[in-house]
Motif scaffolding. Structure first.
Motif, PDB file in Angstrom:
ATOM      1  N   SER A 195       0.828  -1.205   0.000  1.00  0.00           N
ATOM      2  CA  SER A 195       0.000   0.000   0.000  1.00  0.00           C
ATOM      3  C   SER A 195       0.866   1.260   0.000  1.00  0.00           C
ATOM      4  CB  SER A 195      -0.919  -0.006   1.222  1.00  0.00           C
ATOM      5  OG  SER A 195      -1.669   1.182   1.295  1.00  0.00           O
ATOM      6  N   VAL A 196       1.904   1.248   0.829  1.00  0.00           N
ATOM      7  CA  VAL A 196       2.830   2.385   0.884  1.00  0.00           C
ATOM      8  C   VAL A 196       3.507   2.579  -0.469  1.00  0.00           C
ATOM      9  CG1 VAL A 196       5.013   3.192   1.864  1.00  0.00           C
ATOM     10  CG2 VAL A 196       3.256   2.243   3.365  1.00  0.00           C
ATOM     11  N   ILE A 233       8.352  -1.869  -7.046  1.00  0.00           N
ATOM     12  CA  ILE A 233       7.377  -1.974  -5.959  1.00  0.00           C
ATOM     13  C   ILE A 233       8.035  -2.575  -4.722  1.00  0.00           C
ATOM     14  CG2 ILE A 233       5.287  -3.178  -5.200  1.00  0.00           C
ATOM     15  CD1 ILE A 233       4.254  -2.890  -8.098  1.00  0.00           C
ATOM     16  N   VAL A 234       8.840  -3.612  -4.934  1.00  0.00           N
ATOM     17  CA  VAL A 234       9.546  -4.253  -3.820  1.00  0.00           C
ATOM     18  C   VAL A 234      10.550  -3.292  -3.200  1.00  0.00           C
ATOM     19  CG1 VAL A 234      11.176  -6.076  -3.197  1.00  0.00           C
ATOM     20  CG2 VAL A 234       9.217  -6.604  -4.645  1.00  0.00           C
ATOM     21  N   ARG A 235      11.260  -2.544  -4.047  1.00  0.00           N
ATOM     22  CA  ARG A 235      12.271  -1.606  -3.543  1.00  0.00           C
ATOM     23  C   ARG A 235      11.655  -0.586  -2.592  1.00  0.00           C
ATOM     24  NH1 ARG A 235      14.108   3.346  -4.000  1.00  0.00           N
ATOM     25  NH2 ARG A 235      12.498   3.966  -5.489  1.00  0.00           N
ATOM     26  N   VAL A 236      10.499  -0.061  -2.964  1.00  0.00           N
ATOM     27  CA  VAL A 236       9.853   0.950  -2.129  1.00  0.00           C
ATOM     28  C   VAL A 236       9.040   0.312  -1.003  1.00  0.00           C
ATOM     29  CG1 VAL A 236       8.204   2.864  -2.105  1.00  0.00           C
ATOM     30  CG2 VAL A 236       9.768   2.577  -4.044  1.00  0.00           C
ATOM     31  N   GLY A 237       8.351  -0.796  -1.311  1.00  0.00           N
ATOM     32  CA  GLY A 237       7.436  -1.388  -0.344  1.00  0.00           C
ATOM     33  C   GLY A 237       8.076  -2.288   0.689  1.00  0.00           C
ATOM     34  N   THR A 279       2.144  11.597   2.625  1.00  0.00           N
ATOM     35  CA  THR A 279       2.778  10.673   1.686  1.00  0.00           C
ATOM     36  C   THR A 279       2.407  11.020   0.251  1.00  0.00           C
ATOM     37  OG1 THR A 279       2.753   8.869   3.309  1.00  0.00           O
ATOM     38  CG2 THR A 279       2.990   8.242   1.006  1.00  0.00           C
ATOM     39  N   ALA A 280       1.120  11.231  -0.006  1.00  0.00           N
ATOM     40  CA  ALA A 280       0.657  11.554  -1.360  1.00  0.00           C
ATOM     41  C   ALA A 280       1.126  12.943  -1.795  1.00  0.00           C
ATOM     42  CB  ALA A 280      -0.863  11.461  -1.426  1.00  0.00           C
ATOM     43  N   VAL A 281       1.068  13.929  -0.885  1.00  0.00           N
ATOM     44  CA  VAL A 281       1.464  15.303  -1.225  1.00  0.00           C
ATOM     45  C   VAL A 281       2.954  15.373  -1.563  1.00  0.00           C
ATOM     46  CG1 VAL A 281       1.695  17.658  -0.337  1.00  0.00           C
ATOM     47  CG2 VAL A 281      -0.386  16.349   0.135  1.00  0.00           C
ATOM     48  N   VAL A 282       3.775  14.733  -0.735  1.00  0.00           N
ATOM     49  CA  VAL A 282       5.221  14.725  -0.984  1.00  0.00           C
ATOM     50  C   VAL A 282       5.525  14.007  -2.298  1.00  0.00           C
ATOM     51  CG1 VAL A 282       7.438  13.776  -0.195  1.00  0.00           C
ATOM     52  CG2 VAL A 282       5.928  14.934   1.414  1.00  0.00           C
ATOM     53  N   GLY A 283       4.878  12.858  -2.531  1.00  0.00           N
ATOM     54  CA  GLY A 283       5.116  12.098  -3.758  1.00  0.00           C
ATOM     55  C   GLY A 283       4.782  12.894  -5.003  1.00  0.00           C
ATOM     56  N   GLY A 300       6.636   9.036   1.359  1.00  0.00           N
ATOM     57  CA  GLY A 300       6.270   9.799   0.174  1.00  0.00           C
ATOM     58  C   GLY A 300       7.445  10.070  -0.746  1.00  0.00           C
ATOM     59  N   SER A 301       8.640  10.203  -0.184  1.00  0.00           N
ATOM     60  CA  SER A 301       9.834  10.465  -0.985  1.00  0.00           C
ATOM     61  C   SER A 301      10.478   9.189  -1.496  1.00  0.00           C
ATOM     62  CB  SER A 301      10.859  11.258  -0.156  1.00  0.00           C
ATOM     63  OG  SER A 301      11.313  10.481   0.941  1.00  0.00           O
ATOM     64  N   GLY A 302       9.916   8.033  -1.124  1.00  0.00           N
ATOM     65  CA  GLY A 302      10.482   6.755  -1.565  1.00  0.00           C
ATOM     66  C   GLY A 302      11.597   6.253  -0.676  1.00  0.00           C
ATOM     67  N   ASN A 303      11.948   7.015   0.362  1.00  0.00           N
ATOM     68  CA  ASN A 303      13.010   6.606   1.296  1.00  0.00           C
ATOM     69  C   ASN A 303      12.412   5.809   2.456  1.00  0.00           C
ATOM     70  OD1 ASN A 303      15.649   7.952   0.369  1.00  0.00           O
ATOM     71  ND2 ASN A 303      14.144   9.596   0.225  1.00  0.00           N
ATOM     72  N   THR A 304      11.783   4.692   2.112  1.00  0.00           N
ATOM     73  CA  THR A 304      11.044   3.921   3.108  1.00  0.00           C
ATOM     74  C   THR A 304      11.954   3.218   4.112  1.00  0.00           C
ATOM     75  OG1 THR A 304      10.902   2.162   1.450  1.00  0.00           O
ATOM     76  CG2 THR A 304       8.969   3.560   1.727  1.00  0.00           C
ATOM     77  N   LYS A 305      13.244   3.161   3.818  1.00  0.00           N
ATOM     78  CA  LYS A 305      14.140   2.494   4.770  1.00  0.00           C
ATOM     79  C   LYS A 305      14.192   3.250   6.101  1.00  0.00           C
ATOM     80  CE  LYS A 305      18.504   4.612   3.238  1.00  0.00           C
ATOM     81  NZ  LYS A 305      19.865   4.331   2.714  1.00  0.00           N
ATOM     82  N   TYR A 306      14.035   4.580   6.049  1.00  0.00           N
ATOM     83  CA  TYR A 306      14.068   5.341   7.292  1.00  0.00           C
ATOM     84  C   TYR A 306      12.814   5.078   8.129  1.00  0.00           C
ATOM     85  CZ  TYR A 306      17.877   7.809   4.965  1.00  0.00           C
ATOM     86  OH  TYR A 306      19.044   8.107   4.317  1.00  0.00           O
TER      87      TYR A 306
END
Length: 440
Positions: free
Chosen positions: A59-60, A226-230, A284-288, A371-377
């Motif tokens: 979803s993210v 998708i895997v990279r971000v999710g 998340t949506a606004v930043v993206g 939102g920026s795709g930096n989901t690791k943080y």
């Protein structure tokens, strides 16, 4: 920017509150049977959530990637992403449902559940696993709508579904005498209705992200993205739910009264903090979209103003919980068979009230990193809060002090402070904005 954030976040807030009401409704009706029945539903929540974690990650990824593609006017590519996302979700959810039903009794036993309590927990959990395919698919539907700025429709659908759940709970639990199983079945049925209704909307011609499965083939590149971000978001959620499984194992050693208090107060604070969590989801949506359009200034502005809104909500929520802790607990704990549950719940609420603003900021940091795709943080924050701070503190209090359950309540609040300090450090020093833009 305030108008943009509130326009997007208010429906998400309402939607999130409605989603929380699923568990609250189950809890309130089940607590009428006994505090042991309620404790059983709280005990198994992290197990179910462990399997849901990957769905949340998808979803993210969906909201982040789809909003960036739409911001860059890449509609055809965005539709491909939505098709791949939905197919992957369906396959994975079916696999997880089968695994969950098979492994349920063994996991409960490993967590320390025994006898009648374990039987109740297993009954509730096994049925709950049946709604995973519908939950995963609605996560996709929600991502598609949120990425387009349509946060109202998912809210309306969720409201209808929650109403069905509230009506079915007492009917199945008491009228049909299904007990705790009735609460689980009520949730499954309501989620089926929710997902089928969502399908009707996303497959309409007017939807810019309408999935198309004619001649469908798995696209390796899209799935990898998708895997990279999710995946980091999934790992973060899975790490958190696994941590809660261990946490519940420690808490149950204090008795079912402590476990019931822990579960009830967490549901109450989750309900109160849904507005702040809605702000984080909207962020998340606004930043993206703004990063996709190359508007770094707007992305930064959205974070700052989201932080102010979340802090305000957290302060108000904390004051309400601190002042009205006793009547709130008495309302949600319907069965008065164990007075100790009431006493411990009130004590926990006093501690958690002070960390409510921090819980709001936690959601905002999650929103900007996702939102920026930096989901690791966001993954580090999810896992670190439990494994690096909360669980070690609870173990220390349990083994080396005489604080008893109070050590749990104190550890919960302090862990929120430490993880928010980490989030602020990342935002100020590591430079998530520059990294993401250079990748684009």
């Amino acid at each position: 920017m305030y108008k943009v954030l509130l326009t997007l976040s208010i429906p998400i807030m309402i939607n999130s509150i409605i989603q929380t009401l699923y568990n609250l409704a189950d809890g309130i009706w089940v607590s009428k049977i006994s505090s042991v029945h309620f404790a059983a539903t709280s005990f198994v929540w992290p197990i179910n959530f462990l399997f849901v974690a990957l769905g949340i990650g998808l979803s993210v990824a969906g909201t982040s990637l789809l909003s960036q593609l739409l911001g860059a006017d890449k509609y055809k590519e965005a539709r491909k992403y939505s098709s791949q996302l939905m197919a992957a979700s369906l396959i994975l959810s079916i696999v997880f449902t089968l695994l969950g039903v098979i492994l349920s009794p063994y996991i409960i036993k490993l967590m320390g559940g025994e006898g009648y309590f374990a039987n109740l927990a297993n009954t509730y959990l096994r049925i709950s696993f049946l709604d995973l395919p519908f939950m995963f698919l609605f996560f996709n539907i929600n991502s598609m709508m949120n990425a387009q700025g349509n946060t109202v429709t998912p809210t309306i659908l969720s409201a209808i579904s929650a109403l069905i759940n509230v009506v079915l709970d007492p009917v199945l639990i008491f009228t049909f005498n299904m007990g705790i199983a009735g609460a689980a079945w009520a949730t499954v049925i309501s989620r089926i209705v929710l997902t089928l209704s969502g399908f009707i909307i996303v497959f309409k011609e007017g939807n810019n992200l309408k999935p198309d499965f004619r001649g469908f083939k798995a696209d390796k590149n899209i799935l990898q993205e998708i895997v990279r971000v999710g995946l980091p978001a999934s790992i973060g959620q899975a790490g958190a739910s696994t941590g809660f499984m261990f946490l519940n194992g420690f808490i149950v050693s204090y008795g079912t009264a402590t476990l019931a208090a822990f579960g009830m107060v967490n549901r109450i604070t989750s309900l109160v903090m849904q507005p702040a969590m809605g702000v984080g989801a909207a962020l998340t949506a606004v930043v993206g979209q703004n990063l996709g359009a190359g508007r770094l200034d707007r992305a930064t502005e959205s974070f700052i103003k989201s932080s102010k809104i979340a802090l305000f909500i957290g302060v108000i929520g904390g004051v309400i919980i601190f002042i009205f802790n006793k009547p709130i607990v008495n309302f949600f704990i319907q069965s008065k068979d164990e007075p100790e549950v009431i006493i411990q719940s009130i004590n926990y609420m006093k501690y958690v009230a002070f960390s409510m603003p921090l819980m709001g900021m936690f959601s905002v940091f999650q929103g900007i990193f996702q939102g920026s795709g930096n989901t690791k943080y966001s993954m580090y924050m999810e896992i670190g809060r439990l494994w690096a701070v909360r669980l070690p503190m609870i173990l220390i209090f349990k083994n080396y002090t005489a604080f008893g359950p109070t050590g749990i309540w104190f550890s919960m609040s302090v862990s929120n402070l430490i993880v928010c300090i980490y989030g602020l450090f990342v935002y100020k020093t590591i430079g998530w904005k520059r990294k993401r833009l250079s990748e684009e």
